[in-house]
Design a protein around this motif. Sequence first.
Motif, PDB file in Angstrom:
ATOM      1  N   GLU A 117      -2.008-143.025  17.109  1.00  0.00           N
ATOM      2  CA  GLU A 117      -1.384-143.460  18.360  1.00  0.00           C
ATOM      3  C   GLU A 117       0.142-143.451  18.225  1.00  0.00           C
ATOM      4  O   GLU A 117       0.695-144.044  17.304  1.00  0.00           O
ATOM      5  N   ILE A 118       0.780-142.781  19.173  1.00  0.00           N
ATOM      6  CA  ILE A 118       2.236-142.789  19.283  1.00  0.00           C
ATOM      7  C   ILE A 118       2.560-143.581  20.548  1.00  0.00           C
ATOM      8  O   ILE A 118       2.165-143.192  21.645  1.00  0.00           O
ATOM      9  N   GLU A 119       3.252-144.704  20.392  1.00  0.00           N
ATOM     10  CA  GLU A 119       3.464-145.605  21.529  1.00  0.00           C
ATOM     11  C   GLU A 119       4.959-145.945  21.670  1.00  0.00           C
ATOM     12  O   GLU A 119       5.606-146.348  20.700  1.00  0.00           O
ATOM     13  N   ASN A 120       5.472-145.753  22.895  1.00  0.00           N
ATOM     14  CA  ASN A 120       6.871-146.117  23.200  1.00  0.00           C
ATOM     15  C   ASN A 120       7.827-145.587  22.136  1.00  0.00           C
ATOM     16  O   ASN A 120       8.755-146.281  21.699  1.00  0.00           O
ATOM     17  N   THR A 121       7.616-144.359  21.746  1.00  0.00           N
ATOM     18  CA  THR A 121       8.408-143.749  20.689  1.00  0.00           C
ATOM     19  C   THR A 121       9.177-142.539  21.229  1.00  0.00           C
ATOM     20  O   THR A 121       8.647-141.763  22.022  1.00  0.00           O
ATOM     21  N   GLY A 178       9.093-144.620  25.679  1.00  0.00           N
ATOM     22  CA  GLY A 178       9.029-143.435  24.837  1.00  0.00           C
ATOM     23  C   GLY A 178       9.058-142.143  25.633  1.00  0.00           C
ATOM     24  O   GLY A 178       8.813-142.116  26.838  1.00  0.00           O
ATOM     25  N   HIS A 179       9.356-141.048  24.938  1.00  0.00           N
ATOM     26  CA  HIS A 179       9.288-139.713  25.531  1.00  0.00           C
ATOM     27  C   HIS A 179       9.410-138.676  24.418  1.00  0.00           C
ATOM     28  O   HIS A 179       9.748-138.999  23.268  1.00  0.00           O
ATOM     29  N   SER A 180       9.111-137.438  24.751  1.00  0.00           N
ATOM     30  CA  SER A 180       9.312-136.289  23.867  1.00  0.00           C
ATOM     31  C   SER A 180       8.417-136.341  22.628  1.00  0.00           C
ATOM     32  O   SER A 180       8.877-136.589  21.498  1.00  0.00           O
ATOM     33  N   THR A 181       7.130-136.077  22.853  1.00  0.00           N
ATOM     34  CA  THR A 181       6.151-136.016  21.764  1.00  0.00           C
ATOM     35  C   THR A 181       5.453-134.667  21.785  1.00  0.00           C
ATOM     36  O   THR A 181       4.967-134.227  22.825  1.00  0.00           O
ATOM     37  N   ARG A 182       5.397-134.016  20.635  1.00  0.00           N
ATOM     38  CA  ARG A 182       4.646-132.770  20.492  1.00  0.00           C
ATOM     39  C   ARG A 182       3.382-133.036  19.676  1.00  0.00           C
ATOM     40  O   ARG A 182       3.437-133.611  18.582  1.00  0.00           O
ATOM     41  N   VAL A 183       2.241-132.609  20.216  1.00  0.00           N
ATOM     42  CA  VAL A 183       0.941-132.746  19.548  1.00  0.00           C
ATOM     43  C   VAL A 183       0.415-131.336  19.342  1.00  0.00           C
ATOM     44  O   VAL A 183       0.043-130.653  20.303  1.00  0.00           O
ATOM     45  N   PHE A 184       0.359-130.853  18.099  1.00  0.00           N
ATOM     46  CA  PHE A 184       0.009-129.456  17.885  1.00  0.00           C
ATOM     47  C   PHE A 184      -0.657-129.234  16.520  1.00  0.00           C
ATOM     48  O   PHE A 184      -0.470-129.994  15.581  1.00  0.00           O
ATOM     49  N   LYS A 185      -1.478-128.210  16.468  1.00  0.00           N
ATOM     50  CA  LYS A 185      -2.181-127.788  15.250  1.00  0.00           C
ATOM     51  C   LYS A 185      -3.032-128.908  14.662  1.00  0.00           C
ATOM     52  O   LYS A 185      -3.219-128.981  13.432  1.00  0.00           O
ATOM     53  N   ASN A 186      -3.561-129.765  15.523  1.00  0.00           N
ATOM     54  CA  ASN A 186      -4.456-130.832  15.082  1.00  0.00           C
ATOM     55  C   ASN A 186      -5.906-130.458  15.352  1.00  0.00           C
ATOM     56  O   ASN A 186      -6.202-129.579  16.164  1.00  0.00           O
ATOM     57  N   THR A 187      -6.806-131.173  14.705  1.00  0.00           N
ATOM     58  CA  THR A 187      -8.235-131.085  14.984  1.00  0.00           C
ATOM     59  C   THR A 187      -8.696-132.445  15.483  1.00  0.00           C
ATOM     60  O   THR A 187      -8.574-133.445  14.768  1.00  0.00           O
ATOM     61  N   SER A 188      -9.178-132.484  16.719  1.00  0.00           N
ATOM     62  CA  SER A 188      -9.663-133.738  17.297  1.00  0.00           C
ATOM     63  C   SER A 188     -11.072-133.487  17.826  1.00  0.00           C
ATOM     64  O   SER A 188     -11.249-132.961  18.925  1.00  0.00           O
ATOM     65  N   ILE A 189     -12.056-133.843  17.031  1.00  0.00           N
ATOM     66  CA  ILE A 189     -13.437-133.499  17.374  1.00  0.00           C
ATOM     67  C   ILE A 189     -14.354-134.716  17.266  1.00  0.00           C
ATOM     68  O   ILE A 189     -14.181-135.596  16.429  1.00  0.00           O
ATOM     69  N   ASP A 190     -15.317-134.756  18.181  1.00  0.00           N
ATOM     70  CA  ASP A 190     -16.419-135.738  18.134  1.00  0.00           C
ATOM     71  C   ASP A 190     -15.916-137.173  18.020  1.00  0.00           C
ATOM     72  O   ASP A 190     -16.429-137.970  17.223  1.00  0.00           O
ATOM     73  N   ASN A 191     -14.947-137.502  18.822  1.00  0.00           N
ATOM     74  CA  ASN A 191     -14.464-138.891  18.868  1.00  0.00           C
ATOM     75  C   ASN A 191     -15.271-139.649  19.917  1.00  0.00           C
ATOM     76  O   ASN A 191     -14.832-139.830  21.049  1.00  0.00           O
ATOM     77  N   VAL A 203      -3.069-138.949  27.047  1.00  0.00           N
ATOM     78  CA  VAL A 203      -1.669-139.208  27.388  1.00  0.00           C
ATOM     79  C   VAL A 203      -1.659-140.217  28.514  1.00  0.00           C
ATOM     80  O   VAL A 203      -2.274-139.986  29.565  1.00  0.00           O
ATOM     81  N   ASN A 204      -0.997-141.343  28.319  1.00  0.00           N
ATOM     82  CA  ASN A 204      -0.967-142.383  29.336  1.00  0.00           C
ATOM     83  C   ASN A 204       0.466-142.821  29.604  1.00  0.00           C
ATOM     84  O   ASN A 204       1.154-143.308  28.702  1.00  0.00           O
ATOM     85  N   SER A 205       0.918-142.612  30.847  1.00  0.00           N
ATOM     86  CA  SER A 205       2.215-143.125  31.317  1.00  0.00           C
ATOM     87  C   SER A 205       3.379-142.647  30.461  1.00  0.00           C
ATOM     88  O   SER A 205       4.358-143.371  30.303  1.00  0.00           O
ATOM     89  N   ASN A 206       3.285-141.466  29.920  1.00  0.00           N
ATOM     90  CA  ASN A 206       4.324-141.000  29.009  1.00  0.00           C
ATOM     91  C   ASN A 206       4.934-139.698  29.509  1.00  0.00           C
ATOM     92  O   ASN A 206       4.209-138.799  29.907  1.00  0.00           O
ATOM     93  N   PRO A 207       6.253-139.569  29.500  1.00  0.00           N
ATOM     94  CA  PRO A 207       6.885-138.308  29.917  1.00  0.00           C
ATOM     95  C   PRO A 207       7.185-137.387  28.737  1.00  0.00           C
ATOM     96  O   PRO A 207       7.320-137.836  27.605  1.00  0.00           O
ATOM     97  N   LYS A 208       7.281-136.106  29.057  1.00  0.00           N
ATOM     98  CA  LYS A 208       7.672-135.084  28.088  1.00  0.00           C
ATOM     99  C   LYS A 208       6.725-135.067  26.887  1.00  0.00           C
ATOM    100  O   LYS A 208       7.091-135.429  25.765  1.00  0.00           O
ATOM    101  N   VAL A 209       5.516-134.611  27.148  1.00  0.00           N
ATOM    102  CA  VAL A 209       4.522-134.465  26.092  1.00  0.00           C
ATOM    103  C   VAL A 209       4.053-133.014  26.087  1.00  0.00           C
ATOM    104  O   VAL A 209       3.680-132.464  27.123  1.00  0.00           O
ATOM    105  N   GLU A 210       4.062-132.416  24.921  1.00  0.00           N
ATOM    106  CA  GLU A 210       3.680-131.009  24.759  1.00  0.00           C
ATOM    107  C   GLU A 210       2.452-130.953  23.851  1.00  0.00           C
ATOM    108  O   GLU A 210       2.487-131.459  22.716  1.00  0.00           O
ATOM    109  N   ILE A 211       1.378-130.348  24.347  1.00  0.00           N
ATOM    110  CA  ILE A 211       0.105-130.303  23.626  1.00  0.00           C
ATOM    111  C   ILE A 211      -0.294-128.842  23.478  1.00  0.00           C
ATOM    112  O   ILE A 211      -0.611-128.174  24.470  1.00  0.00           O
TER     113      ILE A 211
END
Length: 352
Positions: free
Chosen positions: A134-138, A167-180, A203-211
């Motif tokens: 979790e990335i929060e208010n960062t 928070g703002h400006s988070t990049r989420v990339f090259k991850n594996t998110s399976i069977d949660n 993504v909840n209430s957050n600006p500038k997120v790149e997935i």
Amino acid sequence: MKNIFRHIGSWSLKRLLVRFLITVASSFLLFLILNWIFPVPDKIEYSTIIEDSKGDGLKINDGENITIRDVRVEWTGGPKTTNGAYGIYPVKSKNVLIEDSASIGASDAGIYVGQSQNVIVRRNRAEKNVAGIEIENTIGADVYENTATGNTGGILVFNMPNLEQPGHSTRVFKNTSIDNNLANFAAKGAAVASVPAGSGVVVNSNPKVEIFDNDIAGNKTANLIISSYYSTNYYNTKGVDPKYDPYPRSIFVYGNRFKGGGDSPDGMELKTLKVAMFGINGHFPDVLWDGYLDAATLVNGVPPPGERICVQNGETEVLNADGPHKYKNPKVEKTPFQCELPKLAAIDLPHS
């Protein structure tokens, strides 16, 4: 004479072959013996292990130039509400690196970074937590090459009200998110108690997120959820700071590999919506959006170009759940989300 040489040559070849077979057999036997005496571990060995702490596993407050490496935090009794809330937990810190670590069984978030700046979270494993990572208010975070599996929600990017820093400006990339798909076991009243089981990335209430460039699969509510503060159940009884922005803005989704998921959403409202739209055996599209928009900023009924939700992900469609009207007019769309946003800069740490 030729027969004699042939006979001698034949015996020489046979002897060489026998010696070769004996050498191979001896080497294999030696390998088996050494492997029995010195077995190769079937798990990654971490240099620092924290188990069954009554509170948070590893917490850092008000730090700078922080490196957390090769750490495993685990509650060995399995997922329980009585487990500590956070596994690895830097907060209000600057220049944070979390790598090659693991968190298992946290009742809030396994790997959590809150109210911080300039953050890299990479090559970690989060399993059997409520929120895996979790990335929060960062401000400024790169989250990449992690594995989140078996959590309630895999990877979360949140903005909460009434905190010192949005928070703002988070990049989420090259991850594996399976069977949660783990049933939510957070304490009552915790923000993540509202996360539906079966959430791949939220993504909840957050600006500038790149997935981008992620493998997201088998998450039974939806592989990707984009939502506002209004669709959560953690309204603050003390009121919300009027400066707080409850909407997700400038979300760019592209180049991900989605598979499965969306077939058994958590919660009666979402289950009903799924059956009504797609039938008992159907499933939600890979992207679920709650449908909340900031009416004050709309231009001809749509957000300004720089604040849109853009999905450039092949044939991926978006379900607009129409949350503002209690799911009365949901619709599956693709064209309104065919846009692009400026790509975010990579995070650079002085000590990475």
